[in-house]
Design a protein around this motif. Structure first.
Motif, PDB file in Angstrom:
ATOM      1  N   PRO A   1     -14.698  21.916  12.108  1.00  0.00           N
ATOM      2  CA  PRO A   1     -14.082  23.026  11.402  1.00  0.00           C
ATOM      3  C   PRO A   1     -13.510  22.561  10.069  1.00  0.00           C
ATOM      4  O   PRO A   1     -12.994  21.466   9.945  1.00  0.00           O
ATOM      5  CB  PRO A   1     -13.002  23.523  12.326  1.00  0.00           C
ATOM      6  CG  PRO A   1     -12.943  22.580  13.483  1.00  0.00           C
ATOM      7  CD  PRO A   1     -14.057  21.663  13.367  1.00  0.00           C
ATOM      8  N   GLU A   2     -13.581  23.461   9.091  1.00  0.00           N
ATOM      9  CA  GLU A   2     -13.053  23.182   7.745  1.00  0.00           C
ATOM     10  C   GLU A   2     -11.543  23.393   7.725  1.00  0.00           C
ATOM     11  O   GLU A   2     -11.019  24.252   8.424  1.00  0.00           O
ATOM     12  CB  GLU A   2     -13.705  24.127   6.736  1.00  0.00           C
ATOM     13  CG  GLU A   2     -15.164  23.856   6.501  1.00  0.00           C
ATOM     14  CD  GLU A   2     -15.690  24.784   5.418  1.00  0.00           C
ATOM     15  OE1 GLU A   2     -14.906  25.171   4.540  1.00  0.00           O
ATOM     16  OE2 GLU A   2     -16.865  25.106   5.488  1.00  0.00           O
ATOM     17  N   PRO A   3     -10.809  22.596   6.890  1.00  0.00           N
ATOM     18  CA  PRO A   3      -9.361  22.809   6.790  1.00  0.00           C
ATOM     19  C   PRO A   3      -9.081  24.160   6.145  1.00  0.00           C
ATOM     20  O   PRO A   3      -9.813  24.629   5.285  1.00  0.00           O
ATOM     21  CB  PRO A   3      -8.874  21.658   5.924  1.00  0.00           C
ATOM     22  CG  PRO A   3     -10.073  21.079   5.292  1.00  0.00           C
ATOM     23  CD  PRO A   3     -11.259  21.499   6.103  1.00  0.00           C
ATOM     24  N   LEU A   4      -7.972  24.750   6.572  1.00  0.00           N
ATOM     25  CA  LEU A   4      -7.584  26.055   6.039  1.00  0.00           C
ATOM     26  C   LEU A   4      -7.033  25.905   4.631  1.00  0.00           C
ATOM     27  O   LEU A   4      -6.317  24.957   4.327  1.00  0.00           O
ATOM     28  CB  LEU A   4      -6.531  26.700   6.932  1.00  0.00           C
ATOM     29  CG  LEU A   4      -6.979  27.050   8.350  1.00  0.00           C
ATOM     30  CD1 LEU A   4      -5.794  27.527   9.155  1.00  0.00           C
ATOM     31  CD2 LEU A   4      -8.058  28.121   8.306  1.00  0.00           C
ATOM     32  N   ALA A   5      -7.359  26.856   3.793  1.00  0.00           N
ATOM     33  CA  ALA A   5      -6.852  26.853   2.419  1.00  0.00           C
ATOM     34  C   ALA A   5      -5.431  27.396   2.426  1.00  0.00           C
ATOM     35  O   ALA A   5      -5.067  28.210   3.275  1.00  0.00           O
ATOM     36  CB  ALA A   5      -7.746  27.722   1.550  1.00  0.00           C
ATOM     37  N   PRO A   6      -4.577  26.943   1.502  1.00  0.00           N
ATOM     38  CA  PRO A   6      -3.198  27.459   1.449  1.00  0.00           C
ATOM     39  C   PRO A   6      -3.230  28.956   1.149  1.00  0.00           C
ATOM     40  O   PRO A   6      -4.115  29.450   0.468  1.00  0.00           O
ATOM     41  CB  PRO A   6      -2.547  26.660   0.331  1.00  0.00           C
ATOM     42  CG  PRO A   6      -3.649  26.084  -0.453  1.00  0.00           C
ATOM     43  CD  PRO A   6      -4.835  25.983   0.451  1.00  0.00           C
ATOM     44  N   PRO A   7      -2.238  29.691   1.645  1.00  0.00           N
ATOM     45  CA  PRO A   7      -2.209  31.125   1.408  1.00  0.00           C
ATOM     46  C   PRO A   7      -2.015  31.413  -0.077  1.00  0.00           C
ATOM     47  O   PRO A   7      -1.296  30.704  -0.770  1.00  0.00           O
ATOM     48  CB  PRO A   7      -1.027  31.620   2.239  1.00  0.00           C
ATOM     49  CG  PRO A   7      -0.219  30.419   2.542  1.00  0.00           C
ATOM     50  CD  PRO A   7      -1.131  29.244   2.461  1.00  0.00           C
TER      51      PRO A   7
END
Length: 148
Positions: free
Chosen positions: A1-7
């Motif tokens: 899974p790819e890391p989540l981008a900051p909101p």
């Protein structure tokens, strides 16, 4: 899974750029050296410090006299109370002696003379032997203290 981008937020306070505009007005340069005090101000400051010292000395003198008065009154009241207590004690002792309550053996002997040790309670389970032993021990200690 790819890391989540900051909101992502459209509020400028939530972004780094919102804080940089607030902080940009401050610098970390050292403060400038203080200017020398003019002679006129020095004379005025010395006059003020003299007045303050005189006022402080006057207040300390008033405080010392108040404390002396307070402690003198306190000592006089203490002596009066002690005298009154002695008179009351002597009067009560003489009254008790005239009634035959106070024994020449001391106060505990008087207490023991007031107690009926032949008293039987209606409850046969009540044991007064420890109570009697405590009274006799107190009488004995009182006599020993009187000898010392």
């Amino acid at each position: 899974p790819e890391p989540l981008a900051p909101p992502v937020s459209s509020d400028p306070i939530d972004t780094d750029t919102g804080f940089t505009s607030i902080d940009s007005g401050f610098t970390s340069a050292a403060p400038a050296a203080a200017a020398p005090v003019p002679a006129v101000n020095t004379a005025e400051l010395e006059a003020r410090s003299t007045q303050e010292a005189e006022a402080r000395a006057k207040i300390q003198e008033e405080a010392a006299s108040y404390l002396k008065k307070f402690y003198d009154e306190r000592e006089a009241n203490t002596q009066q109370r002690m005298k009154t207590n002695r008179e009351v004690e002597n009067n009560s002792n003489s009254l008790a002696a005239s009634n035959g309550v106070v024994s020449s053996d001391g106060i505990w002997a008087s207490v023991i003379s007031l107690i009926d040790f032949a008293f039987k309670t209606s409850d046969s389970t009540t044991d007064l032997s420890k109570f009697k032993a405590c009274l006799f021990a107190a009488k004995g200690n009182a006599n020993m203290n009187a000898l010392a």
